[in-house]
Design a protein around this motif. Structure first.
Motif, PDB file in Angstrom:
ATOM      1  N   ASN B 135      29.890  26.080  35.462  1.00 47.41           N
ATOM      2  CA  ASN B 135      31.246  25.853  34.948  1.00 47.41           C
ATOM      3  C   ASN B 135      32.147  27.056  35.218  1.00 47.41           C
ATOM      4  O   ASN B 135      33.308  26.909  35.606  1.00 47.41           O
ATOM      5  N   ALA B 136      31.592  28.256  35.022  1.00 46.61           N
ATOM      6  CA  ALA B 136      32.384  29.465  35.253  1.00 46.61           C
ATOM      7  C   ALA B 136      32.778  29.560  36.729  1.00 46.61           C
ATOM      8  O   ALA B 136      33.936  29.874  37.063  1.00 46.61           O
ATOM      9  N   ALA B 137      31.831  29.280  37.594  1.00 48.62           N
ATOM     10  CA  ALA B 137      32.111  29.374  39.039  1.00 48.62           C
ATOM     11  C   ALA B 137      33.110  28.305  39.473  1.00 48.62           C
ATOM     12  O   ALA B 137      34.000  28.556  40.291  1.00 48.62           O
ATOM     13  N   MET B 138      32.976  27.098  38.910  1.00 49.91           N
ATOM     14  CA  MET B 138      33.908  26.030  39.278  1.00 49.91           C
ATOM     15  C   MET B 138      35.310  26.336  38.770  1.00 49.91           C
ATOM     16  O   MET B 138      36.310  26.020  39.410  1.00 49.91           O
ATOM     17  N   ASP B 139      35.410  26.955  37.571  1.00 50.96           N
ATOM     18  CA  ASP B 139      36.724  27.345  37.049  1.00 50.96           C
ATOM     19  C   ASP B 139      37.424  28.274  38.030  1.00 50.96           C
ATOM     20  O   ASP B 139      38.632  28.195  38.235  1.00 50.96           O
ATOM     21  N   ARG B 140      36.649  29.169  38.617  1.00 59.71           N
ATOM     22  CA  ARG B 140      37.237  30.158  39.544  1.00 59.71           C
ATOM     23  C   ARG B 140      37.569  29.503  40.887  1.00 59.71           C
ATOM     24  O   ARG B 140      38.566  29.833  41.520  1.00 59.71           O
ATOM     25  N   GLY B 141      36.740  28.592  41.281  1.00 62.18           N
ATOM     26  CA  GLY B 141      36.947  27.934  42.575  1.00 62.18           C
ATOM     27  C   GLY B 141      36.275  28.699  43.701  1.00 62.18           C
ATOM     28  O   GLY B 141      35.861  29.851  43.543  1.00 62.18           O
ATOM     29  N   GLU B 142      36.180  28.034  44.834  1.00 62.23           N
ATOM     30  CA  GLU B 142      35.523  28.666  45.982  1.00 62.23           C
ATOM     31  C   GLU B 142      36.323  29.876  46.448  1.00 62.23           C
ATOM     32  O   GLU B 142      37.553  29.857  46.462  1.00 62.23           O
ATOM     33  N   ILE B 143      35.620  30.922  46.807  1.00 59.65           N
ATOM     34  CA  ILE B 143      36.282  32.125  47.325  1.00 59.65           C
ATOM     35  C   ILE B 143      36.605  31.864  48.805  1.00 59.65           C
ATOM     36  O   ILE B 143      35.694  31.530  49.575  1.00 59.65           O
ATOM     37  N   PRO B 144      37.870  32.003  49.183  1.00 55.07           N
ATOM     38  CA  PRO B 144      38.213  31.655  50.580  1.00 55.07           C
ATOM     39  C   PRO B 144      37.514  32.558  51.601  1.00 55.07           C
ATOM     40  O   PRO B 144      37.591  33.782  51.511  1.00 55.07           O
ATOM     41  N   THR B 145      36.847  31.940  52.505  1.00 52.23           N
ATOM     42  CA  THR B 145      36.238  32.644  53.640  1.00 52.23           C
ATOM     43  C   THR B 145      36.300  31.695  54.838  1.00 52.23           C
ATOM     44  O   THR B 145      36.534  30.499  54.671  1.00 52.23           O
TER      45      THR B 145
END
Lengths: 381, 172
Positions: B135-145
């Motif tokens: 949930n924490a990671a999804m809140d942040r969203g994918e890191i653009p690369t």
């Protein structure tokens, strides 16, 4: 007494002294050499299947060849086993293997799988084969699977001897493996059957996980119909599950010594099927840090059944993931709810659900497929 | 910090100084569905015996961590997601920097390597932790690369939409 459908071996001796179907007594030694090679391989095959045991006397008796007939012309000799009974499998395996060794030595084809520890004996026997030949004489050995015989003459024998004496010729790792490395167990593999030999009751199986294996189905001759169905299909045949006695050599799957069932692996036939078939191809070490077991067929099968039930009922389909322990994870994840069914390689179902507003979810473990399906119908709700 | 279930080896240190620091996690093919759903176990591994690898944002960029993974690990990274250190500590787990631990023979450790300590967790606790961190990671969203390019290949993704010009040199 040989049965009418027994496969024989044809060995033709050509040259002036064989004309008219004559078989000089001093030529019999070549047939004897052929028999000695056959026996050595068959005994080694038997010992492989029965580690630590002494081969029964009947085995040698059943590996005795006899001349069925000599055709006129040059000495065209047809050899068959004197009797076919309990050890017919070993007769056939040894014939196949010896065919392969002769073709490898004389025609440069690929060396077949040989039983453990027999390489030196076969090398010596092969070096002697054809020793009695004189100029303008030949021995033609008709090997299975080829229309043209392997021709042994003084000239071709010279090249074959050079070939046989190469250190690398018998560098078939399996030929030198210790006997203790063999084991057999009931197993199911997924892959494609690429070739079927109804005469020998064998097939070539391209396992998705382990590559090419040979299979035998002589003890279950009724399988021929199932096998024909899948082999006669398109160039790239359907993915199958093959169940039988799988023999391992050096810890790696080697051959099905017996095949119990062959059926198409449809994984339920829905859009998830390609994913499950992909999982079936994962070999050891597929995951992070080289961890990850092959995915167990029971887990793939159960996953396919759950997906099928969900699709039939119009329920939400989950994301499907392989687990490093060799199972399958079905997961529905939304910001309000996460639900998962983790199918272990032992066909247990870990039913887990956790709403977003909690810090700990609930976990139940069951072996009941219907319970897992009912739980799955909740989706990400 | 006195946590009863932490065992640090020589060269390991708890990451507790900067709770806002991100740690990057590489998402590979078996952790993501074709429709983009990321598995919850992507952030913890599946069993309580593992030490899922991350890379410290204070040491490497997300792109560098993705490139290193794709070129050195046994499966390519399809994208980078991240956790903040304090998201992990709030869940009563720890991020451990093992950069000073001498690598074992044959081991290739990524730059800025650290790992999440999930060892010894019972099943329900591990599965719950997966969801919390997911949930924490999804809140942040994918890191653009960007997708990792092959060695020596130029990344032309930024100029794809510009008018084509006659090539003057061979860049392949």
């Amino acid at each position: 007494v040989a049965t009418p459908d027994q496969r024989g071996r044809r060995i033709r001796l050509t040259g002036e002294r064989f004309d008219g179907g004559r078989l000089p007594v001093d030529s019999l030694v070549e047939l004897e050499r052929y028999q000695t090679l056959l026996r050595a391989i068959a005994r080694a095959e038997w010992e492989e299947d029965h580690p630590g045991e002494v081969p029964p006397a009947e085995l040698d008796a059943e590996l005795r060849l006899t001349i069925e007939r000599i055709e006129s012309g040059s000495a065209d000799v047809f050899l068959i086993f004197e009797q076919v009974a309990v050890y017919a499998d070993y007769q056939e395996q040894a014939q196949d293997a010896l065919d392969g060794v002769i073709a490898a030595a004389y025609d440069g084809t690929e060396l077949p799988d040989l039983p453990l520890g027999v390489a030196d004996q076969v090398r010596v026997g092969m070096l002697e084969l054809g020793q009695s030949l004189e100029p303008d004489q030949s021995i033609e050995v008709f090997v299975e699977g080829s229309d043209e015989p392997v021709v042994i003459t003084i000239e071709t024998r010279g090249a074959a001897i050079a070939h046989l004496q190469l250190d690398g010729f018998f560098l078939n790792p399996s030929a030198e493996a210790p006997k203790a490395s063999l084991e057999k167990q009931s197993e199911t593999l997924v892959g494609r059957i690429t070739e079927l030999d109804a005469n020998r009751s064998t097939y070539h199986f391209e396992s998705l996980q382990y590559g090419e294996l040979k299979g035998h189905y002589k003890k279950h001759p009724d399988l021929i119909e199932d096998l024909r169905k899948v082999v006669d299909q398109a160039e790239v045949g359907p993915v199958l599950r093959v169940e039988g006695e799988l023999q391992y050599r050096d810890g790696k799957p080697w051959r099905f010594t017996d095949t119990i069932a062959v059926e198409e692996f449809t994984a339920g036939g829905g859009p998830w099927a390609p994913t499950l078939i992909d999982f079936a191809q994962l070999s050891s070490g597929w995951g992070e840090h080289g961890v990850g077991l092959p995915i167990a067929f029971v887990a793939l099968d159960a996953a396919g059944q759950i997906m099928q039930a969900l699709a039939a009922g119009g329920s939400e389909l989950p994301g499907v993931f392989p687990s490093q322990s060799g199972g399958v994870i079905l997961e529905w994840a939304s910001r309000s709810m996460v639900r998962s069914v983790e199918i272990t390689p032992n066909a247990e179902f870990e039913l887990f659900a956790m709403p977003a507003d909690t810090s700990t979810g609930t976990l139940e473990v069951t072996t009941n497929l219907d319970e897992a399906i009912n739980f799955s119908k909740g989706g990400a709700q | 910090v006195n946590a009863p279930d932490i065992e640090l080896s020589d060269g390991e240190s708890l990451m507790i100084d900067d709770g806002a620091e991100l740690v990057y996690r590489q998402i590979t093919a078996h952790l993501k569905t074709p429709t983009g759903q990321v598995a919850t176990h992507a952030f913890t591994g599946e069993s309580g015996v593992g030490k899922p690898s991350y890379a410290r944002a204070s040491r490497v960029t997300a792109q560098e961590s993705r490139d290193w993974h794709t070129r050195n690990a046994n499966s390519a990274s399809l994208g980078v997601w991240a956790l903040a250190v304090d998201e992990v500590t709030r869940a009563d787990r720890w991020v451990i920097d093992d950069g000073l631990v001498p690598p074992q023979e044959g081991e290739r450790r990524s730059p800025g390597h650290c790992f999440l300590d999930v060892r010894g967790l019972e099943r329900v606790r591990l599965k719950s932790l997966r969801v919390t961190l997911w949930n924490a990671a999804m809140d942040r969203g994918e890191i653009p690369t960007a997708e990792t390019t092959a060695e020596g290949e130029l990344d032309l993704s930024a100029v794809r939409n510009e008018p084509a010009e006659p090539a003057t040199t061979d860049t392949h």
